[in-house]
Scaffold this motif. Structure first.
Motif, PDB file in Angstrom:
ATOM      1  N   THR A   1      42.596  41.798  36.510  1.00  0.00           N
ATOM      2  CA  THR A   1      43.931  41.334  36.151  1.00  0.00           C
ATOM      3  C   THR A   1      43.947  40.834  34.710  1.00  0.00           C
ATOM      4  O   THR A   1      42.981  40.223  34.245  1.00  0.00           O
ATOM      5  CB  THR A   1      44.405  40.204  37.084  1.00  0.00           C
ATOM      6  OG1 THR A   1      43.483  39.119  37.010  1.00  0.00           O
ATOM      7  CG2 THR A   1      44.491  40.704  38.518  1.00  0.00           C
TER       8      THR A   1
ATOM      9  N   GLU B   1      47.044  40.161  47.723  1.00  0.00           N
ATOM     10  CA  GLU B   1      46.416  39.377  48.786  1.00  0.00           C
ATOM     11  C   GLU B   1      46.491  40.124  50.113  1.00  0.00           C
ATOM     12  O   GLU B   1      45.516  40.153  50.887  1.00  0.00           O
ATOM     13  CB  GLU B   1      47.111  38.017  48.899  1.00  0.00           C
ATOM     14  CG  GLU B   1      46.557  37.103  49.984  1.00  0.00           C
ATOM     15  CD  GLU B   1      45.136  36.653  49.719  1.00  0.00           C
ATOM     16  OE1 GLU B   1      44.453  36.267  50.687  1.00  0.00           O
ATOM     17  OE2 GLU B   1      44.703  36.696  48.540  1.00  0.00           O
TER      18      GLU B   1
ATOM     19  N   GLN C   1      51.043  39.505  43.141  1.00  0.00           N
ATOM     20  CA  GLN C   1      49.878  38.791  43.667  1.00  0.00           C
ATOM     21  C   GLN C   1      49.933  38.701  45.187  1.00  0.00           C
ATOM     22  O   GLN C   1      48.892  38.779  45.855  1.00  0.00           O
ATOM     23  CB  GLN C   1      49.800  37.402  43.042  1.00  0.00           C
ATOM     24  CG  GLN C   1      49.439  37.417  41.563  1.00  0.00           C
ATOM     25  CD  GLN C   1      49.480  36.045  40.933  1.00  0.00           C
ATOM     26  OE1 GLN C   1      50.378  35.237  41.239  1.00  0.00           O
ATOM     27  NE2 GLN C   1      48.543  35.749  40.044  1.00  0.00           N
TER      28      GLN C   1
ATOM     29  N   GLU D   1      54.335  36.982  40.722  1.00  0.00           N
ATOM     30  CA  GLU D   1      54.129  36.402  42.052  1.00  0.00           C
ATOM     31  C   GLU D   1      54.197  37.443  43.173  1.00  0.00           C
ATOM     32  O   GLU D   1      53.288  37.489  44.025  1.00  0.00           O
ATOM     33  CB  GLU D   1      55.141  35.290  42.303  1.00  0.00           C
ATOM     34  CG  GLU D   1      54.943  34.587  43.650  1.00  0.00           C
ATOM     35  CD  GLU D   1      55.967  33.497  43.906  1.00  0.00           C
ATOM     36  OE1 GLU D   1      56.174  33.147  45.075  1.00  0.00           O
ATOM     37  OE2 GLU D   1      56.567  33.005  42.923  1.00  0.00           O
TER      38      GLU D   1
END
Length: 352
Positions: A227, A212, A208, A205
């Protein structure tokens, strides 16, 4: 080649049987001596062929790994044909830390295993104290050299804003000064160890989230991202904000290593005891000397780097009870791997 063998045969033909026996005995003594030396040395030694298979292992390697080297090889994921340096933590039959170094040898790969458990326990406090002192000195220097003139600029901009309240240029300057002041505060805060706010979560998490944040920069730099995250990764105990800082730093390093664009591969997987995330770039890579001094303060591959970024990453990961390692090939790319322990280690039933 025929001439070579003819020359050797002529030399052998000139030797009598006693001379041959003497030379054979001396050669045998050398072989026995080297074999005894490798067998009795405390450092673990593995020799891998080009397929990554073990062709030689000394008893110390078996002792240090706590299992047959061929079995351990499946979990260590030792790079073949590459120079690398990393640390691994083993929990069976007792908890210990090994330093793993690889060195290519024109075909085979030499793997050196060294138990650094006692060394780390003995010197860890001293290293932390020394690094902390150096960091605080740098922090004070940064605060003095940048903070003071920045405050003066901010005060003068406030005075100008009173006289020209609608001037957009002054307003923009004030916004940028405020932003720079925030960056400095964040930088200084990052240098000071903080208590972890651990929660159960996914190690992917925070990665990611960073991806972003950097998506526009990745697009501008013409870097493609692939990925490869395993499904149903187990949970880890982590401070999401601090792990975001780790991944952001590693991703920025990868971007800066790919000046002319490239490919970024992000992968995540789990084993019985841990979850690992790897960040692989196709940038300029690093040499053996740079790899050997990674994670040390004031050593950087960048022209204007201060070498603190990776040291902070290492500190955060180790505070989580994990490990961080790097593999690199000059002019081919670098892979950083972050590994954190699973919240609930999986128990594997041993075969009878």
């Amino acid at each position: 080649m025929d001439n070579f063998f003819k020359s050797v045969r002529k030399h052998i033909d000139r030797l009598d049987i006693n001379q041959l026996r003497g030379q054979y005995a001396r050669a045998l003594e050398e072989v026995v001596f080297l074999d005894t030396l490798i067998s009795t040395i405390a450092q673990g030694i593995l020799v891998l062929n080009e397929q990554g298979e073990i062709v030689r292992a000394n008893p110390a390697a078996h002792t240090l790994l706590g299992m047959a080297p061929a079995d351990a090889l499946r979990y260590l994921k030792i790079p073949v044909g590459r120079a690398s340096k990393s640390e691994i933590t083993l929990t069976y039959p007792d908890t210990r830390t090994l330093e793993v170094q690889t060195q290519p040898m024109h075909g085979p790969t030499l793997v050196l295993l060294r138990d650094i458990t006692a060394e780390k326990a003995r010197t860890n406090a001293e290293l932390r104290a020394g690094a902390s002192h150096a960091i605080h000195d740098l922090a004070r220097s940064v605060a003095h050299e940048i903070g003071n003139p920045l405050n003066a600029i901010s005060l003068n901009l406030q005075l100008l804003a009173r006289d020209y309240p609608t001037n957009e240029s002054i307003a923009e300057c004030r916004r940028q000064v405020k932003r720079l002041d925030g960056i400095i505060r964040d930088f200084l805060q990052a240098l000071r160890p903080t208590k972890l706010a651990l929660t159960a979560g996914s190690l992917v998490e925070p990665l990611q989230n960073c991806l972003e944040t950097l998506k526009n920069e990745l697009k501008e730099r013409k870097i493609t991202v692939r990925t490869d995250f395993a499904r149903s990764l187990p949970m880890v105990a982590l401070d999401k904000n601090q792990m975001e800082q780790v991944f952001f730093n590693l991703l920025k390093n990868a971007l800066e290593a790919m000046k002319e664009g490239g490919h970024l591969t992000l992968s995540a997987e789990a084993d019985d005891t841990s979850v690992s995330v790897s960040i692989q770039d196709t940038g300029c890579g690093m040499g053996k000397e740079q790899i050997a001094h990674l994670f040390e303060p004031y050593r950087s591959t960048k022209t204007n780097g201060h070498g603190l970024g990776l040291m902070i990453c290492s500190r955060i990961v180790h505070d989580h009870g994990g490990s961080i390692s790097a593999e690199s090939v000059k002019n081919a790319g670098t892979t950083f791997t972050v590994k954190l322990p699973r919240l609930e280690p999986r128990v594997r039933q041993l075969e009878s």
